[in-house]
Design a protein around this motif. Structure first.
Motif, PDB file in Angstrom:
ATOM      1  N   ASP A 293       0.871  -1.179   0.000  1.00  0.00           N
ATOM      2  CA  ASP A 293       0.000   0.000   0.000  1.00  0.00           C
ATOM      3  C   ASP A 293       0.908   1.228   0.000  1.00  0.00           C
ATOM      4  N   ILE A 294       1.359   1.615  -1.190  1.00  0.00           N
ATOM      5  CA  ILE A 294       2.348   2.693  -1.296  1.00  0.00           C
ATOM      6  C   ILE A 294       1.783   4.021  -0.786  1.00  0.00           C
ATOM      7  N   ALA A 295       0.525   4.303  -1.075  1.00  0.00           N
ATOM      8  CA  ALA A 295      -0.075   5.556  -0.595  1.00  0.00           C
ATOM      9  C   ALA A 295      -0.090   5.596   0.930  1.00  0.00           C
ATOM     10  N   GLY A 296      -0.467   4.474   1.556  1.00  0.00           N
ATOM     11  CA  GLY A 296      -0.468   4.406   3.020  1.00  0.00           C
ATOM     12  C   GLY A 296       0.928   4.476   3.596  1.00  0.00           C
ATOM     13  N   PHE A 297       1.878   3.849   2.908  1.00  0.00           N
ATOM     14  CA  PHE A 297       3.280   3.864   3.326  1.00  0.00           C
ATOM     15  C   PHE A 297       3.805   5.301   3.321  1.00  0.00           C
ATOM     16  N   VAL A 298       3.557   6.016   2.230  1.00  0.00           N
ATOM     17  CA  VAL A 298       4.013   7.408   2.136  1.00  0.00           C
ATOM     18  C   VAL A 298       3.372   8.252   3.229  1.00  0.00           C
ATOM     19  N   LYS A 299       2.099   8.013   3.513  1.00  0.00           N
ATOM     20  CA  LYS A 299       1.405   8.750   4.570  1.00  0.00           C
ATOM     21  C   LYS A 299       2.084   8.524   5.923  1.00  0.00           C
ATOM     22  N   THR A 300       2.486   7.278   6.195  1.00  0.00           N
ATOM     23  CA  THR A 300       3.201   6.974   7.436  1.00  0.00           C
ATOM     24  C   THR A 300       4.551   7.681   7.479  1.00  0.00           C
ATOM     25  N   LEU A 301       5.280   7.662   6.371  1.00  0.00           N
ATOM     26  CA  LEU A 301       6.586   8.317   6.331  1.00  0.00           C
ATOM     27  C   LEU A 301       6.452   9.824   6.566  1.00  0.00           C
ATOM     28  N   ARG A 302       5.383  10.419   6.089  1.00  0.00           N
ATOM     29  CA  ARG A 302       5.186  11.861   6.271  1.00  0.00           C
ATOM     30  C   ARG A 302       5.015  12.223   7.745  1.00  0.00           C
ATOM     31  N   LYS A 303       4.552  11.262   8.557  1.00  0.00           N
ATOM     32  CA  LYS A 303       4.338  11.517   9.983  1.00  0.00           C
ATOM     33  C   LYS A 303       5.549  11.130  10.829  1.00  0.00           C
ATOM     34  N   SER A 304       6.592  10.612  10.211  1.00  0.00           N
ATOM     35  CA  SER A 304       7.682   9.986  10.956  1.00  0.00           C
ATOM     36  C   SER A 304       9.012  10.694  10.731  1.00  0.00           C
ATOM     37  N   ARG A 305       9.892  10.534  11.708  1.00  0.00           N
ATOM     38  CA  ARG A 305      11.268  10.984  11.585  1.00  0.00           C
ATOM     39  C   ARG A 305      12.155   9.748  11.708  1.00  0.00           C
ATOM     40  N   PHE A 306      12.962   9.480  10.710  1.00  0.00           N
ATOM     41  CA  PHE A 306      13.704   8.227  10.668  1.00  0.00           C
ATOM     42  C   PHE A 306      15.134   8.479  10.195  1.00  0.00           C
ATOM     43  N   HIS A 307      16.006   7.538  10.542  1.00  0.00           N
ATOM     44  CA  HIS A 307      17.437   7.681  10.267  1.00  0.00           C
ATOM     45  C   HIS A 307      17.958   6.690   9.233  1.00  0.00           C
ATOM     46  N   ILE A 308      17.299   5.521   9.139  1.00  0.00           N
ATOM     47  CA  ILE A 308      17.760   4.462   8.236  1.00  0.00           C
ATOM     48  C   ILE A 308      16.567   3.956   7.438  1.00  0.00           C
ATOM     49  N   PHE A 309      16.804   3.725   6.152  1.00  0.00           N
ATOM     50  CA  PHE A 309      15.765   3.163   5.293  1.00  0.00           C
ATOM     51  C   PHE A 309      16.331   1.908   4.645  1.00  0.00           C
ATOM     52  N   ALA A 310      15.594   0.825   4.723  1.00  0.00           N
ATOM     53  CA  ALA A 310      16.019  -0.426   4.083  1.00  0.00           C
ATOM     54  C   ALA A 310      14.919  -0.907   3.151  1.00  0.00           C
ATOM     55  N   GLY A 311      15.290  -1.312   1.942  1.00  0.00           N
ATOM     56  CA  GLY A 311      14.283  -1.771   0.992  1.00  0.00           C
ATOM     57  C   GLY A 311      14.903  -2.540  -0.152  1.00  0.00           C
ATOM     58  N   VAL A 312      14.050  -2.946  -1.070  1.00  0.00           N
ATOM     59  CA  VAL A 312      14.492  -3.609  -2.299  1.00  0.00           C
ATOM     60  C   VAL A 312      14.210  -2.681  -3.470  1.00  0.00           C
ATOM     61  N   ASN A 313      14.779  -2.986  -4.604  1.00  0.00           N
ATOM     62  CA  ASN A 313      14.697  -2.118  -5.782  1.00  0.00           C
ATOM     63  C   ASN A 313      13.261  -1.735  -6.128  1.00  0.00           C
ATOM     64  N   THR A 314      12.360  -2.717  -6.128  1.00  0.00           N
ATOM     65  CA  THR A 314      10.979  -2.434  -6.516  1.00  0.00           C
ATOM     66  C   THR A 314      10.301  -1.488  -5.536  1.00  0.00           C
ATOM     67  N   LEU A 315      10.645  -1.573  -4.255  1.00  0.00           N
ATOM     68  CA  LEU A 315      10.059  -0.681  -3.261  1.00  0.00           C
ATOM     69  C   LEU A 315      10.577   0.746  -3.436  1.00  0.00           C
ATOM     70  N   TYR A 316      11.886   0.886  -3.613  1.00  0.00           N
ATOM     71  CA  TYR A 316      12.454   2.215  -3.875  1.00  0.00           C
ATOM     72  C   TYR A 316      11.801   2.844  -5.109  1.00  0.00           C
ATOM     73  N   ASN A 317      11.607   2.041  -6.140  1.00  0.00           N
ATOM     74  CA  ASN A 317      11.036   2.536  -7.389  1.00  0.00           C
ATOM     75  C   ASN A 317       9.592   3.004  -7.188  1.00  0.00           C
ATOM     76  N   ALA A 318       8.802   2.188  -6.503  1.00  0.00           N
ATOM     77  CA  ALA A 318       7.394   2.528  -6.285  1.00  0.00           C
ATOM     78  C   ALA A 318       7.254   3.787  -5.431  1.00  0.00           C
ATOM     79  N   LEU A 319       8.080   3.913  -4.407  1.00  0.00           N
ATOM     80  CA  LEU A 319       8.019   5.101  -3.554  1.00  0.00           C
ATOM     81  C   LEU A 319       8.429   6.354  -4.323  1.00  0.00           C
ATOM     82  N   ALA A 320       9.520   6.244  -5.076  1.00  0.00           N
ATOM     83  CA  ALA A 320      10.022   7.407  -5.821  1.00  0.00           C
ATOM     84  C   ALA A 320       9.022   7.890  -6.861  1.00  0.00           C
ATOM     85  N   ASP A 321       8.163   6.990  -7.341  1.00  0.00           N
ATOM     86  CA  ASP A 321       7.174   7.350  -8.355  1.00  0.00           C
ATOM     87  C   ASP A 321       5.895   7.944  -7.764  1.00  0.00           C
ATOM     88  N   HIS A 322       5.723   7.827  -6.437  1.00  0.00           N
ATOM     89  CA  HIS A 322       4.459   8.282  -5.850  1.00  0.00           C
ATOM     90  C   HIS A 322       4.417   9.813  -5.787  1.00  0.00           C
TER      91      HIS A 322
END
Length: 560
Positions: A293-322
Motif C-alpha cells: 500500500d504505497i499511498a499508506g506507506f508514504v502517509k506513514t513516512l510523512r508523519k515519521s522521523r527516521f534515520h535508516i531506510f532499508a528496501g528492495v529495488n521495486t520498493l524504492y522505485n514505487a516510492l520514488a514514483d508516488h
C-alpha cells in the motif's frame, strides 16, 4: 610479512576498507540472540523498540510481552530445540512472539503469510513446529490444511495486539470496515490475548549456547523446492556484529535511531539487518504492515522521523514514483540500504535525486544470515557493485569445477564466514551439494572480483541466457530497459530457439499506453549488442513478485 599484511594479501578488499573499520569482526557482546535481547532490555528499557500503526512499545514493554509468550510455551511443555512457527506481516505481536520463542529455548520458523495452503503445508510438515502463531487475516489458509499439519495449537494474532486502546480501532477497521478477517474463527484456535492472559509470571531461563539452532529460514521460493536454512544463534549474532562494525560511526550517537522496516520480519534481510541490528544499537523499528500500500506507506513516512531506510529495488522505485513522496521529510535520514535483488542504476539515481542520499547496496542470502557484502557507507553515488565483504568474511570466485578464477573473470560466488548456516534442515545431501571441499558455501550467483576488491554481481547462474554460445545476463538487459523513460519495470528471461538455442524475451510494465515494441527495440539496439537485444517484448500491467518484491523470473519462464 606481519599478520595484518598476510591477511590483506589473502583478502585484497581489506586494503580498501573505510578508516576505522576492523579487518576482523569484533567480539560480539553476547553469545545468543536471547542474551542480546536481555542485555538490550536492561540497557535501553525506557527507549522505544517498535512502532506500529502509530503506537509505540518500549524495550521493557516488549520484554514483558515476550516473557509471557515464553512462559506460556513452557507451561505447555515446550522444550529447548522445539519449533514454533510465525506467519504474519510486520505487526507488533511478531517480535514479541519471536523473542518469546527464543527466550523459551525454541527455534523460530518464519512463514510467509502470503503462502498458499499447499506451500504452508509443505513448510510445516517439513519443519514440524508444535505451535503456529498466525495473523487472523490468514486463518483460512491454515484452516484449509489444518488436519494435515503437525501443529499442536494454532494461536490467532490480531493487527492491534499489544498497541493498547489504538489496537481496538485497528482491529475494528481490519475486521469490520476492510473485512480482511474471516467471520468464522478456526476451530480449536485460541487468541494471542488468551496466551498473554494465561501465561505464568516469568519463564524459566533456557540453557542456550551459540551453537544452538535459533531460526529455520526457508529459502528456494524463487528457485524451486524450499529448504530450511539452519541459522544458529552464533550465525545471527555474528552478522549483527558485522553490521555494527561496518556502519557504526555513520549513525547518530546522541539519539536512538529509527529504521523504516517495510521488508517483512519473516524475511532474513529485515530480521537481521533491521530488527536485530536495531536491538544491538538500542534503536527502534518503524514497522510497516503492508508495504504494498504505497499511498499508506508514504502517509506513514510523512508523519515519521527516521534515520535508516532499508528496501528492495521495486520498493524504492514505487516510492520514488508516488506523487506525495516529495512531502516526506528525509532530513534526518543517514543511510539507505538495498538488498534482496539487484538495485537498478536508474532507480538509485531517482532516489538520490529525491532524498540526497545514495543507496548502499548489500548482498547476501538466507543461508548467510544474510549479509556477505556491502558498499562503503561513505559512497557519494550508486556504485553498481555490492561493495566489499564485511569483516571476517571470505569470498572466492570459482568455476564450475570449484577452482578459483582469475581476478576480473566471472564465476560462482562462494563464501565462508561466521554468518554461514550450519546446513539445510534434514537435507544432508543438499547441504553437501552447496559446500566445497574447503568449507565454502556455493551461492549459485555469478560474480566478479574487481581490481579494487569490490564484488560485482552478474546474475543468478541459473538465469543465464545462452544465445548462439554467447552469455546474456538478464540484469544487464533489464538495466537498459528501465532507463527508457516510458518503462516502469522490466524483467528478462530466455526461451528455447531453434536458431540460437535460446533467445531473450523481455516482460515490460509501461508507464503509459504510448510505449511500442518498435521504440523499445530501437532503444535497446543503441545500447546492447545484437544477441543481447530482446527478440520479443511482452507488455504487462505488473510482474510476479516474491514476498519482498523480488521479480519471479521462474514464473515468467513458465508463462512462456
Amino acid at each position: 610479512m606481519n599478520a595484518t599484511a598476510e591477511l590483506i594479501a589473502a583478502r585484497p578488499w581489506l586494503a580498501h576498507y573505510p578508516p576505522g573499520r576492523p579487518l576482523e569482526m569484533s567480539e560480539p557482546p553476547y553469545p545468543t540472540l536471547a542474551d542480546l535481547w536481555r542485555g538490550a532490555r536492561q540497557k535501553f528499557g525506557g527507549r522505544v523498540v517498535a512502532e506500529s500503526f502509530g503506537a509505540r512499545l518500549t524495550y521493557e514493554q516488549m520484554g514483558v510481552a515476550a516473557d509471557k509468550v515464553a512462559a506460556w510455551l513452557q507451561s505447555k511443555g515446550f522444550k529447548k530445540g522445539e519449533r514454533a512457527a510465525i506467519m504474519a506481516p510486520n505487526v507488533m505481536a511478531y517480535p514479541a512472539v519471536m523473542l518469546g520463542v527464543l527466550l523459551a529455548g525454541g527455534v523460530v520458523v518464519n512463514v510467509n503469510p502470503l503462502y498458499t495452503s499447499r506451500e504452508l503445508e509443505f513448510q510445516l510438515v517439513d519443519s514440524t513446529p508444535r505451535f503456529l502463531f498466525v495473523l487472523e487475516n490468514f486463518g483460512p489458509t491454515v484452516a484449509a490444511v489444518r488436519d494435515r499439519l503437525p501443529v499442536e495449537q494454532v494461536i490467532l494474532m490480531a493487527a492491534g495486539d499489544l498497541i493498547g486502546l489504538k489496537g481496538h480501532l485497528v482491529n475494528f477497521v481490519s475486521r469490520r470496515v476492510k473485512k480482511l478477517v474471516p467471520e468464522a474463527p478456526m476451530a480449536g484456535a485460541i487468541s494471542f490475548a488468551q496466551v498473554l492472559a494465561e501465561a505464568p509470571r516469568l519463564p524459566a531461563p533456557a540453557p542456550l549456547s551459540g551453537d544452538d539452532l535459533a531460526v529455520l529460514q526457508y529459502t528456494g521460493g524463487t528457485t524451486g523446492t524450499a529448504k530450511g536454512a539452519m541459522l544458529l544463534h552464533r550465525n545471527l549474532v555474528a552478522n549483527v556484529q558485522q553490521g555494527a562494525d561496518w556502519f557504526g560511526d555513520e549513525l547518530p550517537t546522541d539519539t536512538p535511531t529509527v529504521m523504516v522496516t517495510a521488508l517483512p520480519l519473516y524475511h532474513i534481510f529485515a530480521l537481521t539487518a533491521c530488527f536485530w541490528f536495531q536491538i544491538l544499537k538500542g534503536g527502534a523499528c518503524l514497522l510497516i504492515a503492508n508495504p504494498r500500500d504505497i499511498a499508506g506507506f508514504v502517509k506513514t513516512l510523512r508523519k515519521s522521523r527516521f534515520h535508516i531506510f532499508a528496501g528492495v529495488n521495486t520498493l524504492y522505485n514505487a516510492l520514488a514514483d508516488h506523487p506525495d513522496i516529495k512531502k516526506v521529510d528525509f532530513s534526518a535520514m543517514r543511510l539507505c540500504i538495498a538488498g534482496g535483488m539487484a538495485m537498478q542504476a536508474a532507480v538509485a539515481r531517482k532516489w538520490r535525486d529525491l532524498t540526497g542520499k545514495p543507496v548502499l547496496e548489500g548482498y547476501g542470502l538466507s543461508e548467510t544470515s544474510p549479509v556477505l557484502c556491502c558498499n562503503r557507507p561513505d559512497i557519494e553515488s550508486f556504485t553498481g557493485t555490492v561493495g566489499y565483504p564485511v569483516p571476517s568474511t571470505e569470498i572466492s570466485i570459482r568455476d564450475a569445477e570449484g577452482r578459483p578464477v582469475a581476478q576480473g573473470e566471472t564465476g560462482e560466488i562462494c563464501a565462508r564466514g561466521p554468518q554461514v548456516m550450519a546446513g539445510y534442515w534434514d537435507r544432508p545431501l543438499a547441504t553437501q551439494a552447496v559446500t566445497t571441499a574447503d568449507g565454502f558455501f556455493r551461492t549459485g550467483d555469478g560474480g566478479v572480483l574487481l581490481a579494487d576488491g569490490q564484488i560485482k554481481i552478474v546474475d543468478r547462474l541459473k538465469d543465464l541466457i545462452i544465445v548462439s554460445g554467447f552469455n546474456v545476463y538478464p540484469n544487464e538487459v533489464e538495466d537498459v530497459l528501465v532507463e527508457h523513460p516510458d518503462v516502469r519495470e522490466a524483467a528478462v528471461v530466455g526461451r528455447p530457439s531453434a536458431a540460437s538455442g535460446e533467445e531473450v524475451v523481455a516482460f515490460v510494465v509501461p508507464r503509459d499506453d504510448g510505449l511500442t515494441e518498435e521504440s523499445l527495440r530501437a532503444f535497446c539496439r543503441e545500447r546492447l549488442t545484437g544477441y543481447k537485444t530482446p527478440r520479443a517484448f511482452i507488455f504487462r500491467e505488473d510482474l510476479p513478485k516474491s514476498n519482498v518484491g523480488k521479480v519471479l523470473r521462474r514464473q515468467l519462464k513458465e508463462m512462456l
